[in-house]
Design a protein around this motif. Structure first.
Motif, PDB file in Angstrom:
ATOM      1  N   LEU A 114      25.804  26.500  45.667  1.00 29.42           N
ATOM      2  CA  LEU A 114      24.799  27.103  44.783  1.00 29.42           C
ATOM      3  C   LEU A 114      24.090  26.027  43.974  1.00 29.42           C
ATOM      4  N   LEU A 115      24.857  25.091  43.426  1.00 29.69           N
ATOM      5  CA  LEU A 115      24.249  23.992  42.670  1.00 29.69           C
ATOM      6  C   LEU A 115      23.300  23.185  43.561  1.00 29.69           C
ATOM      7  N   GLU A 116      23.704  22.958  44.795  1.00 32.13           N
ATOM      8  CA  GLU A 116      22.860  22.187  45.711  1.00 32.13           C
ATOM      9  C   GLU A 116      21.598  22.944  46.078  1.00 32.13           C
ATOM     10  N   SER A 117      21.699  24.255  46.279  1.00 34.46           N
ATOM     11  CA  SER A 117      20.484  25.030  46.592  1.00 34.46           C
ATOM     12  C   SER A 117      19.552  25.077  45.388  1.00 34.46           C
ATOM     13  N   ALA A 118      20.096  24.916  44.198  1.00 37.06           N
ATOM     14  CA  ALA A 118      19.277  24.892  42.984  1.00 37.06           C
ATOM     15  C   ALA A 118      18.693  23.507  42.729  1.00 37.06           C
ATOM     16  N   GLY A 119      19.098  22.509  43.523  1.00 36.02           N
ATOM     17  CA  GLY A 119      18.497  21.188  43.413  1.00 36.02           C
ATOM     18  C   GLY A 119      19.263  20.176  42.599  1.00 36.02           C
ATOM     19  N   ILE A 120      20.563  20.333  42.474  1.00 39.19           N
ATOM     20  CA  ILE A 120      21.354  19.413  41.649  1.00 39.19           C
ATOM     21  C   ILE A 120      21.231  17.964  42.118  1.00 39.19           C
ATOM     22  N   ALA A 121      21.056  17.752  43.416  1.00 42.47           N
ATOM     23  CA  ALA A 121      20.981  16.377  43.939  1.00 42.47           C
ATOM     24  C   ALA A 121      19.779  15.622  43.376  1.00 42.47           C
ATOM     25  N   GLN A 122      18.703  16.345  43.068  1.00 39.26           N
ATOM     26  CA  GLN A 122      17.497  15.713  42.535  1.00 39.26           C
ATOM     27  C   GLN A 122      17.391  15.827  41.011  1.00 39.26           C
ATOM     28  N   ALA A 123      18.318  16.532  40.414  1.00 36.61           N
ATOM     29  CA  ALA A 123      18.240  16.784  38.978  1.00 36.61           C
ATOM     30  C   ALA A 123      18.522  15.520  38.173  1.00 36.61           C
ATOM     31  N   LYS A 124      17.862  15.417  37.037  1.00 43.17           N
ATOM     32  CA  LYS A 124      18.153  14.342  36.088  1.00 43.17           C
ATOM     33  C   LYS A 124      19.133  14.833  35.030  1.00 43.17           C
ATOM     34  N   ILE A 125      18.997  16.115  34.687  1.00 40.36           N
ATOM     35  CA  ILE A 125      19.803  16.706  33.614  1.00 40.36           C
ATOM     36  C   ILE A 125      20.308  18.072  34.064  1.00 40.36           C
ATOM     37  N   LEU A 126      21.535  18.386  33.683  1.00 34.84           N
ATOM     38  CA  LEU A 126      22.054  19.739  33.837  1.00 34.84           C
ATOM     39  C   LEU A 126      22.439  20.227  32.448  1.00 34.84           C
ATOM     40  N   GLU A 165      11.733  30.181  38.668  1.00 33.72           N
ATOM     41  CA  GLU A 165      12.663  30.017  39.774  1.00 33.72           C
ATOM     42  C   GLU A 165      14.060  30.142  39.186  1.00 33.72           C
ATOM     43  N   VAL A 166      14.770  31.184  39.570  1.00 34.54           N
ATOM     44  CA  VAL A 166      16.065  31.494  38.970  1.00 34.54           C
ATOM     45  C   VAL A 166      17.141  31.495  40.049  1.00 34.54           C
ATOM     46  N   TYR A 167      18.243  30.836  39.747  1.00 34.14           N
ATOM     47  CA  TYR A 167      19.411  30.851  40.619  1.00 34.14           C
ATOM     48  C   TYR A 167      20.512  31.553  39.850  1.00 34.14           C
ATOM     49  N   TYR A 168      21.122  32.501  40.497  1.00 36.07           N
ATOM     50  CA  TYR A 168      22.158  33.293  39.843  1.00 36.07           C
ATOM     51  C   TYR A 168      23.407  33.280  40.711  1.00 36.07           C
ATOM     52  N   GLY A 169      24.538  33.008  40.096  1.00 37.73           N
ATOM     53  CA  GLY A 169      25.792  33.037  40.833  1.00 37.73           C
ATOM     54  C   GLY A 169      26.837  32.181  40.156  1.00 37.73           C
ATOM     55  N   ASP A 170      27.857  31.871  40.899  1.00 37.41           N
ATOM     56  CA  ASP A 170      28.997  31.108  40.409  1.00 37.41           C
ATOM     57  C   ASP A 170      28.630  29.628  40.359  1.00 37.41           C
ATOM     58  N   ALA A 171      28.461  29.100  39.154  1.00 37.20           N
ATOM     59  CA  ALA A 171      28.027  27.709  38.976  1.00 37.20           C
ATOM     60  C   ALA A 171      29.099  26.703  39.383  1.00 37.20           C
ATOM     61  N   THR A 172      30.303  27.162  39.680  1.00 43.43           N
ATOM     62  CA  THR A 172      31.333  26.238  40.160  1.00 43.43           C
ATOM     63  C   THR A 172      31.244  26.053  41.677  1.00 43.43           C
ATOM     64  N   ARG A 173      30.342  26.800  42.312  1.00 42.80           N
ATOM     65  CA  ARG A 173      30.147  26.651  43.762  1.00 42.80           C
ATOM     66  C   ARG A 173      29.141  25.535  44.017  1.00 42.80           C
ATOM     67  N   LEU A 174      29.591  24.516  44.699  1.00 37.25           N
ATOM     68  CA  LEU A 174      28.742  23.364  44.991  1.00 37.25           C
ATOM     69  C   LEU A 174      27.512  23.757  45.801  1.00 37.25           C
TER      70      LEU A 174
END
Length: 165
Positions: free
Chosen positions: A28-40, A17-26
Motif C-alpha cells: 500500500l505504501l509503495e502504491s501511494a509512492g513511498i519510494a519517491q516520497a521525501k517526507i512521510l 489522491e487518497v490511499y486508504y488501508g493498512d499503512a503497515t502494508r508495504l
C-alpha cells in the motif's frame, strides 16, 4: 459521525489522491509512492501501528524523512528511542495555547506569555529527549530524574520571566 469510507469518497470527489488501508502494508505504501516520497507524515491514532509504520519506512526507505504525531509523552519516548527526530505531541500546542490565553485573561502581557511558551517548549523538548533514555515512568529512577528536570525547568522559566520584565 462521518464514516472513514465517506471521508475518503468525499476527498476523492474534491480531487485529492487518497490511499486508504493498512499503512503497515508495504504494498500500500509503495502504491501511494513511498519510494519517491521525501517526507512521510504519520498521524495514526494507534501508537502500536505508528511504531510499525515508522520501523518499516526507516528500514525500507531510509531516505524518507519521518514526521510523526505522538499521542502522549510515553509515545514520544518510544519514537525518540526508535531514532525519530520530528515528533509532534498531540496536545502540547493546544495545552500551551489554552494556558497562555487563560493567563492573558488574568492580566498577563501577550508578548511575555508568547516568549514564555516558546521557552517552555525549548526546555520541555530537551527534557523529553533526556527522559526518553531513562527507564519507563513509574520507576523510582524515572520519578527522581523527572522531578529534578521539572525543578530545573521551573527555575529556568522563572529566570527567563524575571529577565524579560
Amino acid at each position: 459521525m462521518i464514516k472513514t469510507s465517506n471521508r475518503v469518497d468525499f476527498l476523492r470527489k474534491m480531487g485529492f489522491e487518497v490511499y486508504y488501508g493498512d499503512a503497515t502494508r508495504l504494498d500500500l505504501l509503495e502504491s501511494a509512492g513511498i519510494a519517491q516520497a521525501k517526507i512521510l507524515i504519520c498521524a495514526i491514532d494507534n501508537p502500536t501501528v505508528t511504531k510499525q509504520v515508522t520501523k518499516l519506512v526507516k528500514e525500507k526507505y531510509p531516505h524518507v524523512e519521518l514526521m510523526i504525531r505522538a499521542r502522549n509523552r510515553d509515545d514520544a519516548y518510544d519514537l525518540l528511542n526508535l531514532g525519530i527526530e520530528n515528533i509532534y505531541r498531540e496536545s502540547l500546542d493546544t495545552s500551551l495555547s489554552l494556558a497562555s490565553d487563560a493567563l492573558h485573561k488574568l492580566g498577563f502581557r501577550k508578548y511575555t506569555l508568547n516568549r514564555q511558551v516558546q521557552n517552555f517548549i525549548k526546555y520541555d523538548e530537551a527534557i523529553l529527549r533526556r527522559l526518553a533514555k531513562e527507564p519507563k515512568k513509574g520507576t523510582d529512577s524515572y520519578i527522581f530524574v523527572a522531578r529534578q528536570e521539572l525543578e530545573k525547568q521551573e527555575r529556568y522559566l522563572n529566570e527567563d520571566l524575571i529577565e524579560g520584565l
